[in-house]
Design a protein around this motif. Structure first.
Motif, mmCIF file in Angstrom:
data_model
loop_
_atom_site.group_PDB
_atom_site.id
_atom_site.type_symbol
_atom_site.label_atom_id
_atom_site.label_comp_id
_atom_site.label_asym_id
_atom_site.label_seq_id
_atom_site.Cartn_x
_atom_site.Cartn_y
_atom_site.Cartn_z
ATOM 1 N N UNK A 1 0.829 -1.210 0.000
ATOM 2 C CA UNK A 1 0.000 0.000 0.000
ATOM 3 C C UNK A 1 0.866 1.263 0.000
ATOM 4 N N UNK A 2 2.072 1.190 0.550
ATOM 5 C CA UNK A 2 2.977 2.337 0.523
ATOM 6 C C UNK A 2 3.494 2.584 -0.908
ATOM 7 N N UNK A 3 3.803 1.513 -1.623
ATOM 8 C CA UNK A 3 4.209 1.641 -3.019
ATOM 9 C C UNK A 3 3.062 2.220 -3.843
ATOM 10 N N UNK B 1 0.567 4.060 -2.897
ATOM 11 C CA UNK B 1 0.343 5.461 -2.544
ATOM 12 C C UNK B 1 1.298 6.363 -3.321
ATOM 13 N N UNK B 2 2.555 5.943 -3.421
ATOM 14 C CA UNK B 2 3.526 6.735 -4.175
ATOM 15 C C UNK B 2 3.212 6.761 -5.666
ATOM 16 N N UNK B 3 2.796 5.629 -6.217
ATOM 17 C CA UNK B 3 2.469 5.587 -7.637
ATOM 18 C C UNK B 3 1.316 6.536 -7.959
ATOM 19 N N UNK B 4 0.350 6.629 -7.072
ATOM 20 C CA UNK B 4 -0.844 7.437 -7.355
ATOM 21 C C UNK B 4 -0.728 8.884 -6.919
ATOM 22 N N UNK B 5 -0.067 9.163 -5.805
ATOM 23 C CA UNK B 5 -0.041 10.519 -5.257
ATOM 24 C C UNK B 5 1.317 11.197 -5.303
ATOM 25 N N UNK C 1 12.260 2.335 -1.780
ATOM 26 C CA UNK C 1 11.726 1.099 -2.331
ATOM 27 C C UNK C 1 12.249 0.918 -3.743
ATOM 28 N N UNK C 2 12.601 -0.304 -4.093
ATOM 29 C CA UNK C 2 13.124 -0.591 -5.433
ATOM 30 C C UNK C 2 12.247 -1.659 -6.062
ATOM 31 N N UNK C 3 11.779 -1.385 -7.287
ATOM 32 C CA UNK C 3 10.926 -2.322 -8.002
ATOM 33 C C UNK C 3 11.644 -2.796 -9.249
ATOM 34 N N UNK D 1 9.617 9.591 0.944
ATOM 35 C CA UNK D 1 9.483 8.219 0.469
ATOM 36 C C UNK D 1 9.897 8.238 -0.993
ATOM 37 N N UNK D 2 10.752 7.308 -1.381
ATOM 38 C CA UNK D 2 11.256 7.262 -2.749
ATOM 39 C C UNK D 2 11.108 5.838 -3.268
#
Length: 147
Positions: A11-13, A15-19, A43-45, A79-80
């Motif tokens: 959910x943290x990932x 949140x970053x993608x959307x906001x 975070x690394x994807x 958050x990155x």
């Protein structure tokens, strides 16, 4: 990494993608959002499109090392999330560094020149909340403060 902890929850990932704010390069996509905490969370994807586990882990290691070497230049309280693209595996490290620096600058995550960047509590646009005092510990009137 001194001022950074891992970002792990889905959910943290999301949140970053959307906001979050984002910036794109041929090597990776960066999403960021201010949290106001005294540390950054990274975070690394790496998607399956990059290849097998060996290639995905290589991409993660390269991104983690890029972040680690430039961490002291970055503001805290963010958050990155960095999403690896296929070129991150085969690209020259010098090119990755240049791209990383450009993206961080574009997102406003680089500490401004001349600002103290030793403390873990450095944040953009924040004031310390302390009043200026003279040697005796008395606060100076607003008009008499040195500039």
């Amino acid at each position: 990494m001194r001022y950074t902890v891992a970002l792990k929850k889905n959910h943290e990932f999301r949140r970053l993608y959307h906001r979050g704010k984002s910036a794109v390069s041929p090597y990776f996509v960066v999403y960021c959002r201010r949290t106001g905490q005294p540390v950054n969370r990274l975070g690394i994807t790496t998607g399956l499109k990059l290849g097998n586990a060996v290639k995905r882990n290589r991409a993660r290691r390269r991104i983690r090392e890029l972040y680690r070497t430039h961490e002291q230049e970055l503001l805290t309280g963010w958050d990155i999330v960095m999403v690896a693209r296929t070129r991150v595996i085969y690209g020259r490290y010098r090119d990755l560094e240049c791209s990383f620096a450009q993206l961080m600058k574009k997102l406003g995550l680089i500490v401004p020149k001349g600002a103290a960047n030793d403390s873990p509590g450095r944040q953009a646009g924040r004031r310390s909340g302390r009043r200026e005092t003279d040697e005796a510990g008395l606060s100076a009137p607003k008009g008499d403060r040195p500039q």
